[in-house]
Design a protein around this motif. Structure first.
Motif, PDB file in Angstrom:
ATOM      1  N   HIS A  19       0.821  -1.211   0.000  1.00  0.00           N
ATOM      2  CA  HIS A  19       0.000   0.000   0.000  1.00  0.00           C
ATOM      3  C   HIS A  19       0.856   1.262   0.000  1.00  0.00           C
ATOM      4  O   HIS A  19       0.538   2.246   0.676  1.00  0.00           O
ATOM      5  CB  HIS A  19      -0.970   0.011   1.180  1.00  0.00           C
ATOM      6  CG  HIS A  19      -1.801  -1.216   1.267  1.00  0.00           C
ATOM      7  ND1 HIS A  19      -2.802  -1.527   0.382  1.00  0.00           N
ATOM      8  CD2 HIS A  19      -1.754  -2.251   2.138  1.00  0.00           C
ATOM      9  CE1 HIS A  19      -3.350  -2.677   0.700  1.00  0.00           C
ATOM     10  NE2 HIS A  19      -2.735  -3.157   1.768  1.00  0.00           N
ATOM     11  N   GLY A  20       1.984   1.220  -0.716  1.00  0.00           N
ATOM     12  CA  GLY A  20       2.843   2.381  -0.842  1.00  0.00           C
ATOM     13  C   GLY A  20       3.751   2.640   0.344  1.00  0.00           C
ATOM     14  O   GLY A  20       4.422   3.663   0.398  1.00  0.00           O
ATOM     15  N   LYS A  21       3.780   1.731   1.309  1.00  0.00           N
ATOM     16  CA  LYS A  21       4.609   1.902   2.501  1.00  0.00           C
ATOM     17  C   LYS A  21       5.550   0.707   2.649  1.00  0.00           C
ATOM     18  O   LYS A  21       5.218  -0.406   2.272  1.00  0.00           O
ATOM     19  CB  LYS A  21       3.746   2.011   3.752  1.00  0.00           C
ATOM     20  CG  LYS A  21       2.848   3.220   3.752  1.00  0.00           C
ATOM     21  CD  LYS A  21       2.007   3.271   4.997  1.00  0.00           C
ATOM     22  CE  LYS A  21       1.071   4.456   4.940  1.00  0.00           C
ATOM     23  NZ  LYS A  21       0.196   4.491   6.101  1.00  0.00           N
ATOM     24  N   LEU A  22       6.717   0.948   3.200  1.00  0.00           N
ATOM     25  CA  LEU A  22       7.691  -0.110   3.418  1.00  0.00           C
ATOM     26  C   LEU A  22       7.307  -0.923   4.656  1.00  0.00           C
ATOM     27  O   LEU A  22       7.065  -0.359   5.727  1.00  0.00           O
ATOM     28  CB  LEU A  22       9.087   0.481   3.598  1.00  0.00           C
ATOM     29  CG  LEU A  22      10.244  -0.499   3.661  1.00  0.00           C
ATOM     30  CD1 LEU A  22      10.340  -1.305   2.368  1.00  0.00           C
ATOM     31  CD2 LEU A  22      11.543   0.235   3.906  1.00  0.00           C
ATOM     32  N   ARG A  23       7.217  -2.246   4.500  1.00  0.00           N
ATOM     33  CA  ARG A  23       6.885  -3.166   5.592  1.00  0.00           C
ATOM     34  C   ARG A  23       7.931  -4.267   5.641  1.00  0.00           C
ATOM     35  O   ARG A  23       8.652  -4.504   4.672  1.00  0.00           O
ATOM     36  CB  ARG A  23       5.513  -3.801   5.375  1.00  0.00           C
ATOM     37  CG  ARG A  23       4.385  -2.803   5.289  1.00  0.00           C
ATOM     38  CD  ARG A  23       4.118  -2.188   6.627  1.00  0.00           C
ATOM     39  NE  ARG A  23       2.957  -1.315   6.556  1.00  0.00           N
ATOM     40  CZ  ARG A  23       2.914  -0.120   7.099  1.00  0.00           C
ATOM     41  NH1 ARG A  23       3.942   0.350   7.751  1.00  0.00           N
ATOM     42  NH2 ARG A  23       1.838   0.603   7.015  1.00  0.00           N
ATOM     43  N   TYR A  24       7.990  -4.987   6.752  1.00  0.00           N
ATOM     44  CA  TYR A  24       8.963  -6.055   6.945  1.00  0.00           C
ATOM     45  C   TYR A  24       8.205  -7.337   7.241  1.00  0.00           C
ATOM     46  O   TYR A  24       7.401  -7.391   8.170  1.00  0.00           O
ATOM     47  CB  TYR A  24       9.921  -5.688   8.082  1.00  0.00           C
ATOM     48  CG  TYR A  24      10.624  -4.394   7.772  1.00  0.00           C
ATOM     49  CD1 TYR A  24      11.786  -4.390   7.027  1.00  0.00           C
ATOM     50  CD2 TYR A  24      10.095  -3.177   8.179  1.00  0.00           C
ATOM     51  CE1 TYR A  24      12.422  -3.201   6.701  1.00  0.00           C
ATOM     52  CE2 TYR A  24      10.719  -1.981   7.854  1.00  0.00           C
ATOM     53  CZ  TYR A  24      11.877  -2.004   7.112  1.00  0.00           C
ATOM     54  OH  TYR A  24      12.494  -0.837   6.777  1.00  0.00           O
TER      55      TYR A  24
END
Length: 66
Positions: A19-24
């Motif tokens: 969703h356009g955000k950096l996640r781990y």
């Protein structure tokens, strides 16, 4: 990155864009359950911040495979 704990269980730890955000994401490699926030059993777990994911991996004894 593939990581292994002391009893031989493996997980993959990768940064992804959701969703356009950096996640781990921590993803089970051997089919073993990964504990969720309320101790539910899951195949993967997503973190919004890298230090949270690193703390989870350290708490469960995972280290980078050489």
């Amino acid at each position: 990155m593939k990581m292994i704990n002391g009893i031989g269980q493996a997980v993959y730890f990768n940064p992804v864009e959701k969703h356009g955000k950096l996640r781990y994401v921590v993803l089970s490699a051997d089919g073993q359950p990964i504990t969720g926030r309320d101790r539910q059993k899951r195949q993967s777990r997503t973190f919004s911040q890298e230090h949270q994911a690193e703390a989870y991996l350290k708490r469960n004894g995972y280290r980078a495979e050489s």
